[in-house]
Motif scaffolding. Sequence first.
Motif, PDB file in Angstrom:
ATOM      1  N   GLN A   4       0.443  -1.205  -0.007  1.00 37.95           N
ATOM      2  CA  GLN A   4       0.292  -0.419   0.112  1.00 37.95           C
ATOM      3  C   GLN A   4       1.131   1.544  -0.036  1.00 37.95           C
ATOM      4  OE1 GLN A   4      -3.620  -0.026  -0.084  1.00 37.95           O
ATOM      5  NE2 GLN A   4      -3.468  -2.420   0.105  1.00 37.95           N
ATOM      6  N   LYS A   5       1.777   1.128   0.444  1.00 35.44           N
ATOM      7  CA  LYS A   5       2.730   2.374   0.856  1.00 35.44           C
ATOM      8  C   LYS A   5       3.667   2.561  -0.511  1.00 35.44           C
ATOM      9  CE  LYS A   5       3.638   1.164   5.164  1.00 35.44           C
ATOM     10  NZ  LYS A   5       4.711   0.274   5.265  1.00 35.44           N
ATOM     11  N   LYS A   6       3.483   2.148  -1.381  1.00 40.15           N
ATOM     12  CA  LYS A   6       4.299   2.058  -2.779  1.00 40.15           C
ATOM     13  C   LYS A   6       3.319   2.980  -3.946  1.00 40.15           C
ATOM     14  CE  LYS A   6       7.324  -1.759  -2.743  1.00 40.15           C
ATOM     15  NZ  LYS A   6       7.596  -2.924  -3.400  1.00 40.15           N
ATOM     16  N   GLU A  16       2.459  12.116 -16.274  1.00 42.77           N
ATOM     17  CA  GLU A  16       2.704  12.219 -14.518  1.00 42.77           C
ATOM     18  C   GLU A  16       3.675  10.950 -14.275  1.00 42.77           C
ATOM     19  OE1 GLU A  16      -2.232  11.745 -13.800  1.00 42.77           O
ATOM     20  OE2 GLU A  16      -1.889  10.242 -14.520  1.00 42.77           O
ATOM     21  N   LEU A  17       4.206  10.254 -14.718  1.00 38.32           N
ATOM     22  CA  LEU A  17       5.270   9.515 -14.599  1.00 38.32           C
ATOM     23  C   LEU A  17       6.673  10.775 -15.125  1.00 38.32           C
ATOM     24  CD1 LEU A  17       4.957   5.708 -16.897  1.00 38.32           C
ATOM     25  CD2 LEU A  17       5.121   6.352 -14.355  1.00 38.32           C
ATOM     26  N   GLU A  18       6.872  11.794 -15.491  1.00 40.07           N
ATOM     27  CA  GLU A  18       7.629  12.009 -15.922  1.00 40.07           C
ATOM     28  C   GLU A  18       7.860  12.990 -14.209  1.00 40.07           C
ATOM     29  OE1 GLU A  18       7.375  13.572 -20.278  1.00 40.07           O
ATOM     30  OE2 GLU A  18       7.299  14.755 -19.575  1.00 40.07           O
ATOM     31  N   ASP A  19       6.497  13.412 -13.809  1.00 45.78           N
ATOM     32  CA  ASP A  19       7.003  14.047 -12.675  1.00 45.78           C
ATOM     33  C   ASP A  19       7.081  12.733 -11.415  1.00 45.78           C
ATOM     34  OD1 ASP A  19       4.963  15.874 -13.878  1.00 45.78           O
ATOM     35  OD2 ASP A  19       3.224  15.914 -12.949  1.00 45.78           O
ATOM     36  N   PHE A  20       6.367  11.944 -11.503  1.00 46.50           N
ATOM     37  CA  PHE A  20       7.189  10.671 -10.613  1.00 46.50           C
ATOM     38  C   PHE A  20       8.920  10.206 -10.631  1.00 46.50           C
ATOM     39  CE2 PHE A  20       8.588   6.391 -10.087  1.00 46.50           C
ATOM     40  CZ  PHE A  20       8.299   6.201  -8.504  1.00 46.50           C
ATOM     41  N   VAL A  21       9.146  10.269 -12.026  1.00 43.73           N
ATOM     42  CA  VAL A  21      11.199  10.136 -12.081  1.00 43.73           C
ATOM     43  C   VAL A  21      11.961  11.609 -11.676  1.00 43.73           C
ATOM     44  CG1 VAL A  21      10.996   8.471 -13.466  1.00 43.73           C
ATOM     45  CG2 VAL A  21      11.280  10.814 -14.733  1.00 43.73           C
ATOM     46  N   VAL A  22      11.011  12.885 -11.550  1.00 44.53           N
ATOM     47  CA  VAL A  22      11.825  13.472 -11.487  1.00 44.53           C
ATOM     48  C   VAL A  22      12.243  14.001  -9.455  1.00 44.53           C
ATOM     49  CG1 VAL A  22      11.437  16.351 -11.623  1.00 44.53           C
ATOM     50  CG2 VAL A  22      11.780  14.811 -13.744  1.00 44.53           C
ATOM     51  N   SER A  23      10.780  13.440  -9.435  1.00 43.62           N
ATOM     52  CA  SER A  23      10.493  13.835  -7.958  1.00 43.62           C
ATOM     53  C   SER A  23      11.428  12.766  -7.402  1.00 43.62           C
ATOM     54  CB  SER A  23       9.189  13.024  -7.581  1.00 43.62           C
ATOM     55  OG  SER A  23       8.998  11.866  -7.280  1.00 43.62           O
ATOM     56  N   ILE A  24      11.321  11.474  -7.949  1.00 43.27           N
ATOM     57  CA  ILE A  24      13.054  10.909  -7.187  1.00 43.27           C
ATOM     58  C   ILE A  24      14.811  11.583  -7.635  1.00 43.27           C
ATOM     59  CG2 ILE A  24      11.391   9.005  -6.679  1.00 43.27           C
ATOM     60  CD1 ILE A  24      12.231   6.990  -8.667  1.00 43.27           C
ATOM     61  N   SER A  25      14.432  12.243  -8.330  1.00 42.23           N
ATOM     62  CA  SER A  25      15.980  13.046  -8.888  1.00 42.23           C
ATOM     63  C   SER A  25      16.966  12.267  -9.862  1.00 42.23           C
ATOM     64  CB  SER A  25      16.686  13.201  -7.215  1.00 42.23           C
ATOM     65  OG  SER A  25      16.293  13.533  -6.268  1.00 42.23           O
ATOM     66  N   GLU A  26      15.803  11.828 -11.316  1.00 42.34           N
ATOM     67  CA  GLU A  26      15.382  10.606 -11.889  1.00 42.34           C
ATOM     68  C   GLU A  26      15.699  11.761 -13.093  1.00 42.34           C
ATOM     69  OE1 GLU A  26      17.995   8.018 -12.157  1.00 42.34           O
ATOM     70  OE2 GLU A  26      17.494   8.091 -10.008  1.00 42.34           O
ATOM     71  N   ARG A  57      16.460  -0.319 -11.004  1.00 42.23           N
ATOM     72  CA  ARG A  57      15.873  -1.198 -10.782  1.00 42.23           C
ATOM     73  C   ARG A  57      15.333  -1.473  -9.057  1.00 42.23           C
ATOM     74  NH1 ARG A  57      17.764  -5.590 -15.054  1.00 42.23           N
ATOM     75  NH2 ARG A  57      18.794  -4.382 -15.999  1.00 42.23           N
ATOM     76  N   PHE A  58      15.866  -1.420  -8.770  1.00 40.76           N
ATOM     77  CA  PHE A  58      16.058  -1.780  -7.324  1.00 40.76           C
ATOM     78  C   PHE A  58      15.826  -0.632  -6.642  1.00 40.76           C
ATOM     79  CE2 PHE A  58      19.407  -4.931  -8.148  1.00 40.76           C
ATOM     80  CZ  PHE A  58      18.968  -6.172  -7.243  1.00 40.76           C
ATOM     81  N   LYS A  59      15.711   0.437  -6.755  1.00 38.25           N
ATOM     82  CA  LYS A  59      15.452   1.898  -6.555  1.00 38.25           C
ATOM     83  C   LYS A  59      13.747   1.558  -6.501  1.00 38.25           C
ATOM     84  CE  LYS A  59      15.733   6.598  -7.225  1.00 38.25           C
ATOM     85  NZ  LYS A  59      16.585   7.902  -7.122  1.00 38.25           N
ATOM     86  N   LEU A  60      13.395   1.183  -7.990  1.00 37.94           N
ATOM     87  CA  LEU A  60      11.979   1.979  -7.905  1.00 37.94           C
ATOM     88  C   LEU A  60      11.274   0.775  -7.033  1.00 37.94           C
ATOM     89  CD1 LEU A  60      12.234   2.077 -12.025  1.00 37.94           C
ATOM     90  CD2 LEU A  60      11.426   3.735  -9.906  1.00 37.94           C
ATOM     91  N   ASP A  61      11.725  -0.634  -6.860  1.00 37.77           N
ATOM     92  CA  ASP A  61      11.395  -2.173  -6.739  1.00 37.77           C
ATOM     93  C   ASP A  61      10.514  -1.778  -5.133  1.00 37.77           C
ATOM     94  OD1 ASP A  61      10.132  -4.445  -7.153  1.00 37.77           O
ATOM     95  OD2 ASP A  61      11.765  -5.082  -5.652  1.00 37.77           O
ATOM     96  N   ASP A  62      11.638  -0.512  -4.693  1.00 37.30           N
ATOM     97  CA  ASP A  62      11.721  -0.144  -3.017  1.00 37.30           C
ATOM     98  C   ASP A  62      10.694   0.824  -3.179  1.00 37.30           C
ATOM     99  OD1 ASP A  62      13.055  -1.448  -2.141  1.00 37.30           O
ATOM    100  OD2 ASP A  62      15.006  -0.332  -2.079  1.00 37.30           O
ATOM    101  N   ILE A  63      10.028   1.689  -4.163  1.00 37.38           N
ATOM    102  CA  ILE A  63       9.684   2.912  -3.535  1.00 37.38           C
ATOM    103  C   ILE A  63       8.237   2.778  -4.776  1.00 37.38           C
ATOM    104  CG2 ILE A  63      11.162   4.353  -2.782  1.00 37.38           C
ATOM    105  CD1 ILE A  63      10.593   5.489  -5.498  1.00 37.38           C
ATOM    106  N   ALA A  64       8.136   1.706  -6.016  1.00 43.74           N
ATOM    107  CA  ALA A  64       7.020   1.857  -6.690  1.00 43.74           C
ATOM    108  C   ALA A  64       6.290   0.083  -7.127  1.00 43.74           C
ATOM    109  CB  ALA A  64       7.533   2.457  -7.814  1.00 43.74           C
ATOM    110  N   GLN A  65       5.485   0.515  -7.455  1.00 41.88           N
ATOM    111  CA  GLN A  65       4.476  -0.671  -8.025  1.00 41.88           C
ATOM    112  C   GLN A  65       3.762  -0.647  -8.949  1.00 41.88           C
ATOM    113  OE1 GLN A  65       2.570  -2.554  -4.404  1.00 41.88           O
ATOM    114  NE2 GLN A  65       0.819  -1.476  -5.190  1.00 41.88           N
TER     115      GLN A  65
END
Length: 359
Positions: A4-6, A16-26, A57-65
């Motif tokens: 649920q937290k991801k 929206e995906l662009e906003d998301f990747v920018v928010s995680i400094s990518e 990939r590891f980072k994304l798996d920790d925070i997103a789904q």
Amino acid sequence: MTDQKKTELLGMSQTELEDFVVSISEPKFRARQLYKWIYQKQTASFYDMSDIPRDLRFKLDDIAQISIPRFLKQRVSQDGTRKFLLEMNDKKRVETVIIPQTHEKNTQYTVCISSQVGCPIGCAFCATGAGGFQRNLLAYEIAGQVLSSRRELAKRLKRNEIDLITNVVYMGMGEPLLNYDEMIKSVYMLNEHNGINIGQRHITISTAGEVSGIKRLLQEDLQLTLAISLHACDNDLRNELVPINKKYPLEMLLDAAREYSKKSNRRVTFEYVLLDEVNTRKKDAEAMIKLLKPILANVNLIPYNEVSGLDFKRPSNHRINQFYQWLTAGGLNVTLREERGTDIEAACGQLAAKKDRQT
Ligand code: SF4
């Protein structure tokens, strides 16, 4: 496993995906890669995204789904129709039906998707209605059924998935117009040119007669096909068969249908399930001709698929043909629907996810 937290990425547009990747400094371009993996390759695991660096990939798996509905099992009909049982994050299950259509040796598929878990309408002859209503599906769970179907189908047929599914009908479990906001969001997801890319004219919204939803649909600038489950042509009988008729009687429904066909300049499809000794009498045909003649309409006759526990019967072939003849002689544009998937309970009104129903 889902969490649920991801952050849920399925359902996000490219912006929206662009906003998301920018928010995680990518960098922004990662959004394009993610978009392609999700919507063109129906990939739910970041570890399969070969052009994304390992650390990311590891980072994304920790925070997103990416919650593409999980495929649990399938049944395959003798005619090639498949019924997939799909599971959402909260373990709720829906059935999705995949129907092959072959033109000049090329087979493409129509997917019949669900918009709710169960259905609140309660049509007297329907297995889904008999099971009651559980919840609305979210937009990504609705469009996700197409991704899941495309992935599973491609795997089984060993075919390129991209052009496998050409048509989508909102005709599975549920009343799509009672889940309007999520339904329409899912339509835009399906239609997105760089993503799933199903043409608007290849998307059909099927309603039991939710007139306020048809009116909202009229405000959208979309070329969707509208299908209305008619099933009876006088209010008394329709009140019994399709209870939403008590709220929106035939006069209101037909007005909305007329308006839709006028605005879209397209035929509205009227689905009519043939029930023995209930709605297949001569007077029913006459009532239908009177009702639909003034409208740009197609009538789709569906011989009833019997459901155990429900009392309705399928008419004889003689009566089915006779009813068809009455309507065509009366000037209506009528199709007798070819039956698909009856042997696996994938036909209209038979969907129930019953062996696996969640309580
Ligand atoms: S026929 Fe459609 S609208 Fe009626 S109960 Fe079944 S799923 Fe719901």
